[in-house]
Design a protein around this motif. Sequence first.
Motif, mmCIF file in Angstrom:
data_model
loop_
_atom_site.group_PDB
_atom_site.id
_atom_site.type_symbol
_atom_site.label_atom_id
_atom_site.label_comp_id
_atom_site.label_asym_id
_atom_site.label_seq_id
_atom_site.Cartn_x
_atom_site.Cartn_y
_atom_site.Cartn_z
ATOM 1 N N ILE A 41 55.600 55.353 38.779
ATOM 2 C CA ILE A 41 54.873 54.204 39.203
ATOM 3 C C ILE A 41 53.735 53.521 38.628
ATOM 4 C CG2 ILE A 41 53.992 53.481 41.489
ATOM 5 C CD1 ILE A 41 55.212 55.538 43.280
ATOM 6 N N PRO A 42 54.171 52.389 38.149
ATOM 7 C CA PRO A 42 53.041 51.612 37.340
ATOM 8 C C PRO A 42 51.572 51.526 37.983
ATOM 9 C CG PRO A 42 54.595 49.890 38.016
ATOM 10 C CD PRO A 42 55.105 51.340 38.292
ATOM 11 N N ALA A 43 50.539 51.724 37.219
ATOM 12 C CA ALA A 43 49.378 51.754 37.749
ATOM 13 C C ALA A 43 49.060 50.187 38.250
ATOM 14 C CB ALA A 43 48.228 52.244 36.965
ATOM 15 N N VAL A 44 47.999 49.935 39.187
ATOM 16 C CA VAL A 44 47.734 48.604 39.435
ATOM 17 C C VAL A 44 46.459 48.501 38.782
ATOM 18 C CG1 VAL A 44 46.946 47.276 41.445
ATOM 19 C CG2 VAL A 44 48.571 48.996 41.931
ATOM 20 N N ALA A 45 46.439 47.147 38.048
ATOM 21 C CA ALA A 45 45.231 46.901 37.237
ATOM 22 C C ALA A 45 44.467 45.664 37.999
ATOM 23 C CB ALA A 45 45.519 46.484 35.992
ATOM 24 N N SER A 46 43.124 45.569 37.523
ATOM 25 C CA SER A 46 42.275 44.737 38.391
ATOM 26 C C SER A 46 41.695 44.084 37.241
ATOM 27 C CB SER A 46 41.458 45.034 39.552
ATOM 28 O OG SER A 46 42.045 45.600 40.756
ATOM 29 N N ILE A 47 41.480 42.722 37.263
ATOM 30 C CA ILE A 47 40.616 42.031 36.160
ATOM 31 C C ILE A 47 39.689 41.016 36.752
ATOM 32 C CG2 ILE A 47 40.901 40.480 34.432
ATOM 33 C CD1 ILE A 47 43.933 41.325 34.013
ATOM 34 N N ARG A 53 36.185 35.815 40.241
ATOM 35 C CA ARG A 53 37.304 35.953 41.083
ATOM 36 C C ARG A 53 37.725 37.386 40.499
ATOM 37 N NH1 ARG A 53 40.861 31.006 40.312
ATOM 38 N NH2 ARG A 53 40.112 31.352 38.392
ATOM 39 N N ILE A 54 38.509 38.170 41.223
ATOM 40 C CA ILE A 54 39.322 39.390 40.896
ATOM 41 C C ILE A 54 40.965 39.225 40.942
ATOM 42 C CG2 ILE A 54 39.601 41.811 41.430
ATOM 43 C CD1 ILE A 54 36.701 41.843 42.506
ATOM 44 N N VAL A 55 41.537 39.488 40.171
ATOM 45 C CA VAL A 55 42.791 39.574 39.983
ATOM 46 C C VAL A 55 43.451 40.692 39.795
ATOM 47 C CG1 VAL A 55 44.844 38.627 38.894
ATOM 48 C CG2 VAL A 55 42.779 37.170 38.675
ATOM 49 N N THR A 56 44.097 41.129 40.784
ATOM 50 C CA THR A 56 45.158 42.331 40.842
ATOM 51 C C THR A 56 46.381 42.540 40.770
ATOM 52 O OG1 THR A 56 43.300 43.160 42.436
ATOM 53 C CG2 THR A 56 44.972 44.463 42.391
ATOM 54 N N GLY A 57 47.005 43.118 39.917
ATOM 55 C CA GLY A 57 48.639 43.218 39.909
ATOM 56 C C GLY A 57 48.841 44.412 38.957
ATOM 57 N N TYR A 58 50.152 44.535 38.836
ATOM 58 C CA TYR A 58 50.701 45.665 38.007
ATOM 59 C C TYR A 58 50.477 45.633 36.562
ATOM 60 C CZ TYR A 58 52.796 47.340 42.167
ATOM 61 O OH TYR A 58 52.943 47.879 43.362
ATOM 62 N N ALA A 59 50.229 46.299 35.585
ATOM 63 C CA ALA A 59 50.321 46.201 34.379
ATOM 64 C C ALA A 59 51.543 46.315 33.761
ATOM 65 C CB ALA A 59 49.328 47.365 33.563
ATOM 66 N N ILE A 60 51.853 45.205 32.870
ATOM 67 C CA ILE A 60 52.972 44.950 32.328
ATOM 68 C C ILE A 60 53.159 45.378 30.839
ATOM 69 C CG2 ILE A 60 54.990 43.394 31.746
ATOM 70 C CD1 ILE A 60 54.138 41.763 34.142
#
Length: 154
Positions: A41-47, A53-60
């Motif tokens: 399961i890919p890790a969730v990354a937050s930028i 602002r904080i953008v959260t998503g899966y690392a591609i």
Amino acid sequence: MYPDHPHNAPVQRAVEVHQPAPLPPAVAVPAPVVPVQPGTIPAVASIVLPDGRIVTGYAINPAQPEPVAVKPAVSRTAVNVALGGVGFLAVCGGLLLLTSFIAALTAFITQLIILAAVIFGGWVAAQIFSASSPQGGTTVNIRKAVIKRNHFHG
């Protein structure tokens, strides 16, 4: 230039507000179900963006470029030229051997002819010189004949 000139006064403009139009609902197409192993399961990354602002998503993972075909260290043309040179040298060596063989065969045939001439000449010489020695054969004495008026008187 002149601050109280009427052309330099600020202009009041009407503000236009554009509201986004809602998108029509998409037809629900069931996504293919891909079985995922628990450990993959890919890790969730937050930028955090510069404005806070904080953008959260899966690392591609970035797309890997297709491997470029590895060129050989030596070009095919160079290999073909080298093989042609080797073949040419082999042919030249064969021609040199053939020429040497023909020269040797010619010398051998010449020596055989000379040997035959020497042997035959020796045999002829032996026949000539052995005829003058007496060997117990018939001796014929030819006396001087006189020919008169087409008649032989012996």
